[in-house]
Design a protein around this motif. Sequence first.
Motif, PDB file in Angstrom:
ATOM      1  N   ALA A  17     -12.881 -41.382   1.016  1.00 26.96           N
ATOM      2  CA  ALA A  17     -12.696 -41.179  -0.464  1.00 26.96           C
ATOM      3  C   ALA A  17     -13.606 -40.809  -1.282  1.00 26.96           C
ATOM      4  CB  ALA A  17     -11.915 -42.470  -0.726  1.00 26.96           C
ATOM      5  N   PRO A  18     -15.109 -41.175  -1.298  1.00 26.48           N
ATOM      6  CA  PRO A  18     -15.995 -40.424  -1.989  1.00 26.48           C
ATOM      7  C   PRO A  18     -16.154 -39.107  -1.561  1.00 26.48           C
ATOM      8  CG  PRO A  18     -16.630 -42.873  -0.746  1.00 26.48           C
ATOM      9  CD  PRO A  18     -15.515 -42.363  -0.487  1.00 26.48           C
ATOM     10  N   TRP A  20     -13.933 -36.964  -0.883  1.00 26.02           N
ATOM     11  CA  TRP A  20     -13.001 -36.107  -1.623  1.00 26.02           C
ATOM     12  C   TRP A  20     -13.339 -35.829  -2.869  1.00 26.02           C
ATOM     13  CZ3 TRP A  20      -9.584 -32.880   1.075  1.00 26.02           C
ATOM     14  CH2 TRP A  20      -9.426 -33.041   2.336  1.00 26.02           C
ATOM     15  N   ARG A  21     -13.655 -37.136  -3.439  1.00 23.77           N
ATOM     16  CA  ARG A  21     -14.051 -37.132  -5.152  1.00 23.77           C
ATOM     17  C   ARG A  21     -15.151 -36.337  -5.267  1.00 23.77           C
ATOM     18  NH1 ARG A  21     -12.240 -42.868  -4.835  1.00 23.77           N
ATOM     19  NH2 ARG A  21     -14.400 -43.368  -4.121  1.00 23.77           N
ATOM     20  N   GLU A  24     -14.460 -32.553  -5.684  1.00 23.62           N
ATOM     21  CA  GLU A  24     -13.792 -32.364  -7.283  1.00 23.62           C
ATOM     22  C   GLU A  24     -15.177 -32.401  -8.245  1.00 23.62           C
ATOM     23  OE1 GLU A  24      -9.966 -32.830  -8.560  1.00 23.62           O
ATOM     24  OE2 GLU A  24     -10.604 -34.722  -9.664  1.00 23.62           O
ATOM     25  N   GLU A  25     -16.070 -33.424  -8.083  1.00 22.49           N
ATOM     26  CA  GLU A  25     -16.933 -33.535  -9.168  1.00 22.49           C
ATOM     27  C   GLU A  25     -17.781 -32.416  -8.986  1.00 22.49           C
ATOM     28  OE1 GLU A  25     -18.329 -37.344  -8.012  1.00 22.49           O
ATOM     29  OE2 GLU A  25     -16.705 -38.397  -8.811  1.00 22.49           O
ATOM     30  N   ALA A  57      -6.056 -38.075  -0.587  1.00 22.57           N
ATOM     31  CA  ALA A  57      -6.853 -37.372  -1.125  1.00 22.57           C
ATOM     32  C   ALA A  57      -6.440 -37.046  -2.558  1.00 22.57           C
ATOM     33  CB  ALA A  57      -7.382 -36.324  -0.563  1.00 22.57           C
ATOM     34  N   VAL A  60      -6.979 -39.541  -5.370  1.00 21.97           N
ATOM     35  CA  VAL A  60      -8.129 -39.933  -5.810  1.00 21.97           C
ATOM     36  C   VAL A  60      -8.855 -38.845  -6.473  1.00 21.97           C
ATOM     37  CG1 VAL A  60      -8.592 -41.782  -4.051  1.00 21.97           C
ATOM     38  CG2 VAL A  60      -9.472 -39.419  -3.639  1.00 21.97           C
ATOM     39  N   THR A  61      -7.961 -37.685  -6.867  1.00 26.93           N
ATOM     40  CA  THR A  61      -8.644 -36.315  -7.378  1.00 26.93           C
ATOM     41  C   THR A  61      -7.372 -35.937  -8.247  1.00 26.93           C
ATOM     42  OG1 THR A  61      -7.562 -34.926  -5.682  1.00 26.93           O
ATOM     43  CG2 THR A  61      -9.952 -35.549  -5.182  1.00 26.93           C
ATOM     44  N   GLU A  62      -8.021 -34.747  -9.222  1.00 26.38           N
ATOM     45  CA  GLU A  62      -7.126 -34.705 -10.369  1.00 26.38           C
ATOM     46  C   GLU A  62      -6.945 -32.869 -10.317  1.00 26.38           C
ATOM     47  OE1 GLU A  62      -8.153 -35.947 -13.952  1.00 26.38           O
ATOM     48  OE2 GLU A  62      -7.876 -38.202 -13.447  1.00 26.38           O
TER      49      GLU A  62
END
Length: 300
Positions: A17-18, A20-21, A24-25, A57, A60-62
């Motif tokens: 999860a971190p 995939w985040r 995005e970041e 994923a 936990v993302t946008e």
Amino acid sequence: MRIGVVILPEHPWREAAPLWRAAEELGLAHAWTYDHLVWGGLPDAPWHSTVATLAAAAAVTERVRLGTWVSSPNFRHPLLLAKDAVTIDDVSGGRFLLGLGAGGDRDSEILGARHTRAERTRRLQEFVPLLDRLLTQEHVDHAGEFFTTVDARGLPGCVQQPRVPFVVAANGPRAMRLAARYGEGWVTTGAAAGPAGLGDDPSGEVVEGWWAGLAQSAARMDEHEDELGRGTAGRPRLDRYLSLDSAGAPTLTGLGLAEERLGRAEELGFTDVVVHWPRPQPPYAGNLAVLEELAARVRT
């Protein structure tokens, strides 16, 4: 130039999860994961579900687009894949990219089937048009060489209309024509490269031959698109994705190497490049700082 990353589905979700985040970041345009039952590059590694990974994923993302790199007809029925695509597109709010390709033979062998290269090509030629119908039509009947559907329902349909974008992996002429006809994107590893690229330490002559072959493939795709009227009458040209790690040593080995490859890809008309999230050991060992620097430059 847009940059994307492949995150292998090898980690438990608390560790994945971190990543995939972070994709995005960093402002990356797209993030992908392999769609296999097992991958030959890590045959003894843990391996998680592609569809479940992408759904998680999406949660936990946008912003970052999410995709399969790539789905094949060697172990997926097109109707089941269509339902998975509709659902991931819904969960992600219309961010899904459906990568498609002929694939290798390991996945089908696990299920007790063996397909020749010619059969894999024919399966893809049937698979992609049928997927297109299943994602855009109602009550689809199909009886082909490899797949059958009887009154297959398309509801509820995709968030993205008329369907999720197809990004078709193609190095040979038949697959390239298929990409030009049905795809919104084309992805290539280069005609001289295998699934894992050229290897970590190819000679300069081999690398230059790979780039020369890539230029020829790009020119052939121009011809296929022109023949089909892409770029006119409301049919845009394909987005062009290059699997950048196919050029030899992992792209994120060093900033100079990464900059050179990005520049050469852009010169050949590629709109997007994709690298692998750096791992601490091969395959795809690399430096996260290189990815961070590349992402920062693209953002500015």
